[in-house]
Design a protein around this motif. Structure first.
Motif, PDB file in Angstrom:
ATOM      1  N   LEU A   4      44.480   1.256  14.984  1.00 56.48           N
ATOM      2  CA  LEU A   4      43.389   0.827  15.803  1.00 56.48           C
ATOM      3  C   LEU A   4      43.508  -0.265  16.575  1.00 56.48           C
ATOM      4  O   LEU A   4      43.728  -1.506  16.391  1.00 56.48           O
ATOM      5  CB  LEU A   4      42.194   0.303  14.650  1.00 56.48           C
ATOM      6  N   GLU A   5      43.898   0.031  17.803  1.00 56.60           N
ATOM      7  CA  GLU A   5      44.241  -0.967  19.033  1.00 56.60           C
ATOM      8  C   GLU A   5      42.685  -1.441  19.603  1.00 56.60           C
ATOM      9  O   GLU A   5      42.620  -2.611  19.978  1.00 56.60           O
ATOM     10  CB  GLU A   5      44.966  -0.215  20.318  1.00 56.60           C
ATOM     11  N   ARG A   6      41.702  -0.670  19.873  1.00 52.75           N
ATOM     12  CA  ARG A   6      40.626  -0.994  20.394  1.00 52.75           C
ATOM     13  C   ARG A   6      39.288  -0.167  19.466  1.00 52.75           C
ATOM     14  O   ARG A   6      39.758   0.929  19.287  1.00 52.75           O
ATOM     15  CB  ARG A   6      40.400  -0.681  21.739  1.00 52.75           C
ATOM     16  N   ILE A   7      38.248  -1.027  19.389  1.00 49.79           N
ATOM     17  CA  ILE A   7      37.104  -0.345  18.588  1.00 49.79           C
ATOM     18  C   ILE A   7      36.053  -0.541  19.378  1.00 49.79           C
ATOM     19  O   ILE A   7      35.776  -1.647  19.899  1.00 49.79           O
ATOM     20  CB  ILE A   7      36.853  -0.884  17.404  1.00 49.79           C
ATOM     21  N   VAL A   8      35.143   0.558  19.895  1.00 55.76           N
ATOM     22  CA  VAL A   8      33.819   0.454  20.481  1.00 55.76           C
ATOM     23  C   VAL A   8      32.867   0.141  19.583  1.00 55.76           C
ATOM     24  O   VAL A   8      32.869   0.764  18.360  1.00 55.76           O
ATOM     25  CB  VAL A   8      33.502   1.740  21.116  1.00 55.76           C
ATOM     26  N   VAL A   9      32.174  -0.735  19.766  1.00 55.40           N
ATOM     27  CA  VAL A   9      31.112  -1.596  18.990  1.00 55.40           C
ATOM     28  C   VAL A   9      29.739  -1.025  19.646  1.00 55.40           C
ATOM     29  O   VAL A   9      29.370  -1.639  20.755  1.00 55.40           O
ATOM     30  CB  VAL A   9      31.195  -3.075  18.891  1.00 55.40           C
TER      31      VAL A   9
END
Length: 193
Positions: A4-9
Motif C-alpha cells: 500500500l503506497e497510497r490509499i484513497v480516503v
C-alpha cells in the motif's frame, strides 16, 4: 500481503454530528503518514476531508488532492497539498483517485462518500481493479450500510461472497493492517480504471 503506497480516503466535507468523526479522520491521516502511505482524497479543506489531509501533512505525509474543475470556487480547495490534480468531471475524479491508489478507505460521510465507495466496490466486483476496500467504522457509522448489503443478499440481488468485499475496523491502524491482508478481488476485465 498487499503493498500500500497510497490509499484513497473517501469522507465528508462536513465534520458530522459527532466529534469522534473528526478525531478519527485526524487519526487516519496521522496513521497513513506514520506508515509512509500517501493519502489521495477529494482535495477539499473543510470537514473530514480537511481534517485527514491536515493531519497527514502535519505528520510529514504525502497528500494528493483530486478535484473537478467545475468545483473550483464551490468547494474550498486545500492550498497546502503535496499535489493537486484538477479533473474534467466527477467521473474522471473518481477514476483518477482509484488509479493513484492501492487501497480504499471510507470514513463517515454523506451521499458523495457513499457514491465513491459503492463505485469502487462495483468496479472491484466487475474486475476493473484489484484494490482492497475498507470502512473506518467510527461508533458503528457503517453498520446501516452493511445491513443494506445483507438486505440485498437476502433478496437475491447480491452474491453472498460480497460480504468479503471489504474489511471493517474502528481503529485506523487495525484497518490499514486489515487492508494489507485482505484478499484482492479477481481481475476479470481489461486494465485498471
Amino acid at each position: 500481503m498487499n503493498e500500500l503506497e497510497r490509499i484513497v480516503v473517501y469522507c465528508g466535507a462536513r465534520d458530522g454530528a459527532d466529534p469522534a468523526y473528526r478525531t478519527a479522520a485526524e487519526a487516519m491521516g496521522r496513521a497513513l503518514a506514520a506508515r509512509g502511505i500517501g493519502l489521495v482524497y477529494g482535495g477539499g479543506s473543510y470537514g473530514l476531508m480537511g481534517a485527514v489531509a491536515d493531519a497527514a501533512l502535519a505528520a510529514g505525509g504525502e497528500v494528493i488532492g483530486v478535484i473537478p474543475a467545475f468545483m473550483d470556487g464551490r468547494e474550498a480547495i486545500h492550498q497546502g497539498l503535496t499535489q493537486l490534480r484538477i479533473s474534467r468531471s466527477m467521473h474522471d475524479r473518481k477514476a483518477t483517485m482509484l488509479d493513484l491508489a492501492d487501497g480504499v478507505i471510507a470514513l463517515p460521510g454523506g451521499i458523495g462518500t457513499l457514491d465513491e465507495l459503492v463505485e469502487a466496490m462495483t468496479w472491484a466486483q466487475l474486475g476493473l481493479h484489484q484494490i482492497p476496500c475498507g470502512l473506518l467504522d467510527v461508533r458503528g457509522f457503517w453498520q446501516p450500510f452493511v445491513d443494506m448489503l445483507e438486505h440485498c443478499i437476502a433478496h437475491g440481488f447480491l452474491e453472498a461472497d460480497r460480504r468479503d468485499a471489504f474489511v471493517r475496523a474502528s481503529d485506523p491502524d487495525r484497518l490499514v493492517d486489515a487492508l494489507r491482508q485482505a484478499p484482492l478481488p479477481p481481475r476479470t476485465a481489461g486494465t485498471r480504471v
